[in-house]
Write a protein that holds these residues in place. Structure first.
Motif, PDB file in Angstrom:
ATOM      1  N   THR A 127       0.786  -1.117  -0.159  1.00 53.41           N
ATOM      2  CA  THR A 127       0.011   0.091   0.016  1.00 53.41           C
ATOM      3  C   THR A 127       0.926   1.317   0.300  1.00 53.41           C
ATOM      4  O   THR A 127       0.603   2.213  -0.599  1.00 53.41           O
ATOM      5  N   PHE A 128       1.913   1.074   0.539  1.00 51.67           N
ATOM      6  CA  PHE A 128       2.788   2.411   0.989  1.00 51.67           C
ATOM      7  C   PHE A 128       3.800   2.518  -0.220  1.00 51.67           C
ATOM      8  O   PHE A 128       4.558   3.310  -0.251  1.00 51.67           O
ATOM      9  N   ASN A 129       4.107   1.328  -0.817  1.00 51.50           N
ATOM     10  CA  ASN A 129       5.164   1.427  -1.871  1.00 51.50           C
ATOM     11  C   ASN A 129       5.287   2.482  -2.847  1.00 51.50           C
ATOM     12  O   ASN A 129       6.127   3.234  -2.634  1.00 51.50           O
ATOM     13  N   LYS A 130       4.167   2.857  -3.591  1.00 52.92           N
ATOM     14  CA  LYS A 130       4.400   3.810  -4.425  1.00 52.92           C
ATOM     15  C   LYS A 130       4.572   5.445  -3.797  1.00 52.92           C
ATOM     16  O   LYS A 130       5.460   6.164  -4.314  1.00 52.92           O
ATOM     17  N   ARG A 131       3.479   5.216  -2.799  1.00 54.61           N
ATOM     18  CA  ARG A 131       3.572   6.749  -2.083  1.00 54.61           C
ATOM     19  C   ARG A 131       5.112   7.058  -1.713  1.00 54.61           C
ATOM     20  O   ARG A 131       5.542   8.213  -1.958  1.00 54.61           O
ATOM     21  N   ILE A 132       5.583   6.123  -1.128  1.00 51.33           N
ATOM     22  CA  ILE A 132       7.205   6.345  -0.439  1.00 51.33           C
ATOM     23  C   ILE A 132       8.112   6.622  -1.529  1.00 51.33           C
ATOM     24  O   ILE A 132       8.820   7.456  -1.330  1.00 51.33           O
TER      25      ILE A 132
ATOM     26  N   ARG B 238       7.543   7.725  -4.582  1.00 51.95           N
ATOM     27  CA  ARG B 238       7.175   9.061  -5.193  1.00 51.95           C
ATOM     28  C   ARG B 238       7.673  10.278  -4.180  1.00 51.95           C
ATOM     29  O   ARG B 238       8.372  11.345  -4.749  1.00 51.95           O
ATOM     30  N   GLN B 239       7.619  10.097  -3.007  1.00 49.43           N
ATOM     31  CA  GLN B 239       7.804  11.139  -2.010  1.00 49.43           C
ATOM     32  C   GLN B 239       9.435  11.186  -1.995  1.00 49.43           C
ATOM     33  O   GLN B 239      10.114  11.959  -1.597  1.00 49.43           O
ATOM     34  N   SER B 240      10.103  10.106  -2.243  1.00 51.31           N
ATOM     35  CA  SER B 240      11.339  10.030  -2.085  1.00 51.31           C
ATOM     36  C   SER B 240      11.989  10.712  -2.997  1.00 51.31           C
ATOM     37  O   SER B 240      13.037  11.415  -2.879  1.00 51.31           O
ATOM     38  N   THR B 241      11.567  10.526  -4.367  1.00 52.00           N
ATOM     39  CA  THR B 241      12.005  11.245  -5.430  1.00 52.00           C
ATOM     40  C   THR B 241      11.892  12.799  -5.315  1.00 52.00           C
ATOM     41  O   THR B 241      12.665  13.626  -5.674  1.00 52.00           O
ATOM     42  N   GLU B 242      10.729  13.033  -4.744  1.00 49.29           N
ATOM     43  CA  GLU B 242      10.266  14.563  -4.449  1.00 49.29           C
ATOM     44  C   GLU B 242      11.453  15.172  -3.491  1.00 49.29           C
ATOM     45  O   GLU B 242      11.950  16.198  -3.590  1.00 49.29           O
ATOM     46  N   VAL B 243      11.741  14.343  -2.501  1.00 50.70           N
ATOM     47  CA  VAL B 243      12.667  14.894  -1.489  1.00 50.70           C
ATOM     48  C   VAL B 243      14.040  15.060  -2.184  1.00 50.70           C
ATOM     49  O   VAL B 243      14.792  16.090  -1.942  1.00 50.70           O
ATOM     50  N   GLN B 244      14.643  14.080  -2.957  1.00 53.04           N
ATOM     51  CA  GLN B 244      15.861  14.256  -3.637  1.00 53.04           C
ATOM     52  C   GLN B 244      15.910  15.326  -4.522  1.00 53.04           C
ATOM     53  O   GLN B 244      16.792  16.062  -4.769  1.00 53.04           O
ATOM     54  N   GLU B 245      14.776  15.728  -5.370  1.00 53.68           N
ATOM     55  CA  GLU B 245      14.701  16.769  -6.025  1.00 53.68           C
ATOM     56  C   GLU B 245      14.611  17.985  -5.410  1.00 53.68           C
ATOM     57  O   GLU B 245      15.314  19.162  -5.915  1.00 53.68           O
ATOM     58  N   ALA B 246      13.948  18.112  -4.292  1.00 55.76           N
ATOM     59  CA  ALA B 246      13.912  19.384  -3.455  1.00 55.76           C
ATOM     60  C   ALA B 246      15.351  19.665  -2.857  1.00 55.76           C
ATOM     61  O   ALA B 246      15.856  20.841  -2.780  1.00 55.76           O
ATOM     62  N   VAL B 247      16.032  18.593  -2.745  1.00 55.87           N
ATOM     63  CA  VAL B 247      17.667  18.761  -2.029  1.00 55.87           C
ATOM     64  C   VAL B 247      18.325  19.247  -3.220  1.00 55.87           C
ATOM     65  O   VAL B 247      19.247  20.369  -3.074  1.00 55.87           O
TER      66      VAL B 247
ATOM     67  N   PHE C 189      15.741  31.762  -1.284  1.00 62.37           N
ATOM     68  CA  PHE C 189      16.107  30.443  -0.462  1.00 62.37           C
ATOM     69  C   PHE C 189      15.241  30.007   0.687  1.00 62.37           C
ATOM     70  O   PHE C 189      15.154  28.775   0.796  1.00 62.37           O
ATOM     71  N   THR C 190      14.602  30.903   1.208  1.00 63.24           N
ATOM     72  CA  THR C 190      13.378  30.559   2.388  1.00 63.24           C
ATOM     73  C   THR C 190      12.442  29.474   1.819  1.00 63.24           C
ATOM     74  O   THR C 190      12.081  28.547   2.138  1.00 63.24           O
ATOM     75  N   ARG C 191      12.039  30.092   0.466  1.00 68.62           N
ATOM     76  CA  ARG C 191      10.833  29.462  -0.384  1.00 68.62           C
ATOM     77  C   ARG C 191      11.413  27.905  -0.645  1.00 68.62           C
ATOM     78  O   ARG C 191      10.891  27.139  -0.438  1.00 68.62           O
ATOM     79  N   ASP C 192      12.715  27.893  -1.215  1.00 68.17           N
ATOM     80  CA  ASP C 192      13.367  26.726  -1.689  1.00 68.17           C
ATOM     81  C   ASP C 192      13.585  25.716  -0.381  1.00 68.17           C
ATOM     82  O   ASP C 192      13.149  24.428  -0.271  1.00 68.17           O
ATOM     83  N   ASN C 193      14.015  26.376   0.605  1.00 67.88           N
ATOM     84  CA  ASN C 193      14.186  25.459   1.965  1.00 67.88           C
ATOM     85  C   ASN C 193      12.873  25.065   2.638  1.00 67.88           C
ATOM     86  O   ASN C 193      12.700  23.891   3.114  1.00 67.88           O
ATOM     87  N   GLN C 194      11.996  25.750   2.681  1.00 69.49           N
ATOM     88  CA  GLN C 194      10.450  25.377   2.876  1.00 69.49           C
ATOM     89  C   GLN C 194      10.029  24.478   2.164  1.00 69.49           C
ATOM     90  O   GLN C 194       9.342  23.445   2.744  1.00 69.49           O
ATOM     91  N   ASP C 195      10.059  24.362   0.876  1.00 70.12           N
ATOM     92  CA  ASP C 195       9.686  23.440  -0.015  1.00 70.12           C
ATOM     93  C   ASP C 195      10.406  21.929   0.304  1.00 70.12           C
ATOM     94  O   ASP C 195       9.624  20.766   0.593  1.00 70.12           O
ATOM     95  N   ALA C 196      11.803  22.084   0.698  1.00 69.14           N
ATOM     96  CA  ALA C 196      12.383  21.005   1.024  1.00 69.14           C
ATOM     97  C   ALA C 196      11.929  20.502   2.241  1.00 69.14           C
ATOM     98  O   ALA C 196      12.017  19.186   2.557  1.00 69.14           O
ATOM     99  N   VAL C 197      11.733  21.252   3.283  1.00 68.16           N
ATOM    100  CA  VAL C 197      11.211  20.755   4.646  1.00 68.16           C
ATOM    101  C   VAL C 197       9.781  20.184   4.486  1.00 68.16           C
ATOM    102  O   VAL C 197       9.612  18.953   5.156  1.00 68.16           O
ATOM    103  N   GLU C 198       9.137  20.894   3.781  1.00 70.61           N
ATOM    104  CA  GLU C 198       7.782  20.037   3.456  1.00 70.61           C
ATOM    105  C   GLU C 198       7.519  18.448   2.942  1.00 70.61           C
ATOM    106  O   GLU C 198       6.701  17.903   3.281  1.00 70.61           O
ATOM    107  N   LYS C 199       8.516  18.543   1.859  1.00 70.10           N
ATOM    108  CA  LYS C 199       8.701  17.178   1.109  1.00 70.10           C
ATOM    109  C   LYS C 199       9.230  16.320   2.100  1.00 70.10           C
ATOM    110  O   LYS C 199       8.687  15.037   2.000  1.00 70.10           O
ATOM    111  N   ASN C 200      10.061  16.811   3.073  1.00 68.56           N
ATOM    112  CA  ASN C 200      10.580  15.719   4.046  1.00 68.56           C
ATOM    113  C   ASN C 200       9.500  15.377   5.069  1.00 68.56           C
ATOM    114  O   ASN C 200       9.544  14.303   5.463  1.00 68.56           O
ATOM    115  N   ARG C 201       8.816  16.478   5.364  1.00 71.13           N
ATOM    116  CA  ARG C 201       7.582  16.316   6.371  1.00 71.13           C
ATOM    117  C   ARG C 201       6.575  15.000   5.715  1.00 71.13           C
ATOM    118  O   ARG C 201       6.237  14.210   6.390  1.00 71.13           O
ATOM    119  N   GLN C 202       6.423  15.345   4.580  1.00 70.70           N
ATOM    120  CA  GLN C 202       5.459  14.323   3.778  1.00 70.70           C
ATOM    121  C   GLN C 202       6.021  13.127   3.894  1.00 70.70           C
ATOM    122  O   GLN C 202       5.102  11.987   4.177  1.00 70.70           O
TER     123      GLN C 202
END
Length: 604
Positions: free
Chosen positions: A177-182, A184-193, A223-236
């Motif tokens: 169930t969590f496979n694709k979600r995790i 996808r979110q992992s890819t988003e985290v890497q892209e945000a970084v 920078f704050t905008r990109d940093n907050q985006d990275a934080v939000e992706k990591n939170r998800q």
């Protein structure tokens, strides 16, 4: 590398070391099974009032010995497997860097530096984590779950084992169930970084521009905008991980509940002894750790798959410029004659050609100057001569050989190019000048610096040629960077020497000194000069004027002036600028009126 082979190839190639680590870990897992057995025997003897002092001491020593054995073999196997993961990290990063070096300039034109850094650090780090913690947990779970369930069935009760294990398949359902979600979110985290890294790199590289235009607050906001985006992706990503972990723990808790209720009934019925019940729950406690770890492994594998896909996309990218199959390996030296025949060149995906129907010949040891407005195709032409991009076959020839027949190592080794934007490495001035792979003596370095008219500047530094430069040579002025770049090209002693507008950052006096110093170097080799100042190209054997990718004019300095075309117009404007430099503002305005004479007597 082909699709999905980073992990597989490594495990196959390192199967013997991994088997050895697996054997050590198996010993640790099997030793753990002794502890529930000793605990069960101890409980039964205690309940039956058969336990003596010496037996109690004996059981304590046995449990302690088993514990020390588990700790020893587990730590050794862990260290061994983790070391293999570090080796993989090193190998993948080395292959990635080597592959980047093979790729063509066009690839890097379409990539952000932050993305490349993220691939080399973050993605490769995830690969290491999967083969380190992930491999260890999978091996431990495979051995411990199999051995523990077998021991529970044989030594306690098969039905109690069956009912206790019933909830555990739910972990597979959760993982699916969590496979694709995790992933996808992992890819988003890497892209945000990667985006955040690009933001920092761009800020550091452009700090002078930021300060000059008072854009500190705007950069902080970006920078704050990109940093907050990275934080939000990591939170998800963290929320999904936490939810998966909580549900997994709930499944494990349900197994314990069944064990306590059903096992307690069996003890009351006399089906199993109290010692067997204690042993069973101790077995179960050993089992729960690996079962919960499987959930973590699923998360790691999804992150690993996302990072592997990103890396494989790079590995599967083939360079546009490579040695052709018809390349002649015997060509190791070039004389320097250049011939271009009906060259028309398109940049990838460009609707219009950058160069059209270019034909010219530069005999060995002569000089060619290229002038023209910005965007007319000057740099494109010289980039084709070193195959930064591929010209059409049958259009560019050196020494009578189609440029595609010349091995890239020979071509680029025999051509010295001074780029329009000089790049210096964060090393010493000496190392930057002697960057050519061929060894150079101290005298070679000094002579190259003298020819480039940068020697006097260098010896004024406290550490002279051992002066360490900042990133991109930022501790030098623009003119000094250009002259060090010229010295780096000259020290190669190439057959073809190319100056791509490389005198733009120096004054006309220094320009004359550089050209005079390079005169002896340019005499016996083919020289191509791109320049905006007529003073740097006027003495060339032939001059061409590019206009929108087409040769609009060609000839010597005098013949082009006589044509009174584009070249003559550029010359007059530069003469006017030079004349105006020493005049008051109102005089400059008068100087621009038609019919006025310049100091050189040239009428406008």
């Amino acid at each position: 590398m082909q699709k999905a082979t980073i992990f597989r190839e490594y495990f196959v190639n390192k199967r013997r070391p991994y088997f050895f680590g697996f054997a050590l870990l198996s010993i640790s897992c099997l030793l753990q099974l002794l502890i529930p057995e000793y605990m069960g025997q101890f409980t039964d003897k205690l309940k039956g009032h058969e336990l003596t002092y010496h037996q109690a001491v004996r059981y304590a020593l046995l449990v302690m010995a088993a514990g020390f054995g588990v700790a020893f073999f587990r730590s050794v196997s862990r260290t061994y497997i983790f070391r293999l993961a570090r080796v993989l990290e090193m190998e993948v990063r080395s292959k990635l860097f080597a592959h980047w070096e093979r790729l063509s300039a066009q690839y890097f034109n379409n990539q952000r530096i932050g993305d490349l850094m993220s691939h080399a650090i973050s993605d490769v780090g995830v690969i290491r984590e999967v083969t380190m913690g992930g491999a260890f947990m999978v091996m431990e779970a495979a051995v411990l779950i199999t051995a523990t369930v077998t021991a529970m069935v044989i030594t306690v009760d098969p039905w109690l084992t069956l009912f206790t294990m019933l909830p555990l398949p739910m972990l597979s359902v959760l993982a699916y169930t969590f496979n694709k979600r995790i992933q996808r979110q992992s890819t988003e985290v890497q892209e945000a970084v990667a985006t955040l890294t690009s933001r920092v790199q761009e800020f550091v590289a452009g700090i002078r521009v930021v300060k000059a235009y008072v854009q500190e607050k705007a950069e902080v906001d970006f920078f704050t905008r990109d940093n907050q985006d990275a934080v939000e992706k990591n939170r998800q990503f963290a929320r999904s991980n936490s939810l998966f972990g909580a549900l997994s723990s709930g499944v494990v808790g349900l197994s314990f509940l069944i064990s306590v209720v059903f096992g307690g009934v069996l003890v009351l019925n006399g089906t199993i002894t109290l010692g067997s019940f204690v042993a069973f729950n101790t077995y179960l406690s050993l089992l729960m750790g690996p079962v919960e770890n499987l959930g973590k492994v699923v998360n790691q594998l999804q992150r690993g798959r996302a990072s592997e896909d990103r890396l494989l996309a790079i590995f599967m990218t083939e360079p546009d410029v490579v040695d052709d199959t018809e390349a002649v390996e015997s060509i190791e030296q070039l004389d320097g004659r250049v011939d271009i025949k009906n060259l028309t060149f398109f940049y990838p995906e460009a609707p219009e050609p950058a160069l059209r129907n270019i034909s010219l010949s530069v005999p060995k040891g002569t000089s060619l100057a290229i002038v023209g407005r910005v965007g007319s195709g000057k740099s494109t032409l010289v980039h084709l001569l070193v195959r930064m991009y591929n010209p059409p076959k049958g259009t560019v020839f050196i020494d009578g050989h189609d440029i595609h027949e010349i091995p890239l190592k020979t071509l680029r080794g025999q051509v010295g190019i001074v780029p329009q934007d000089p790049f210096l490495f964060s090393s010493t001035i000496r190392e930057n000048i002697a960057f050519d792979p061929c060894p150079h003596s101290e005298e070679d370095v000094l002579e190259a610096a003298r020819l480039a008219q940068v020697y006097d500047n260098i010896i004024e530094f406290p550490e002279q040629f051992e002066t360490t430069l900042g990133e991109r040579g930022v501790s030098l002025s623009g003119g000094q960077r250009q002259r060090v770049s010229i010295a780096r090209a000259v020290i190669k002693k190439p057959s073809i020497l190319i100056f791509d507008d490389s005198l733009s950052a120096v004054d006309t006096v220094t320009e004359d000194l550089i050209l005079e110093g390079l005169h002896s170097v340019m005499n016996d080799r083919t020289t191509i000069i791109i320049g905006h100042r007529i003073s740097s190209v006027r003495h060339a054997d032939q001059i061409i004027v590019l206009e929108e990718g087409v040769i609009a004019e060609r000839g010597s300095h005098e013949s082009l002036l006589a044509k009174n075309g584009i070249y003559a117009d550029l010359y007059r404007k530069q003469q006017l600028d030079e004349a105006a430099e020493g005049l008051p503002a109102e005089e400059c305005v008068e100087q621009q009126k038609p019919g006025m004479k310049l100091k050189g007597g040239l009428a406008l």
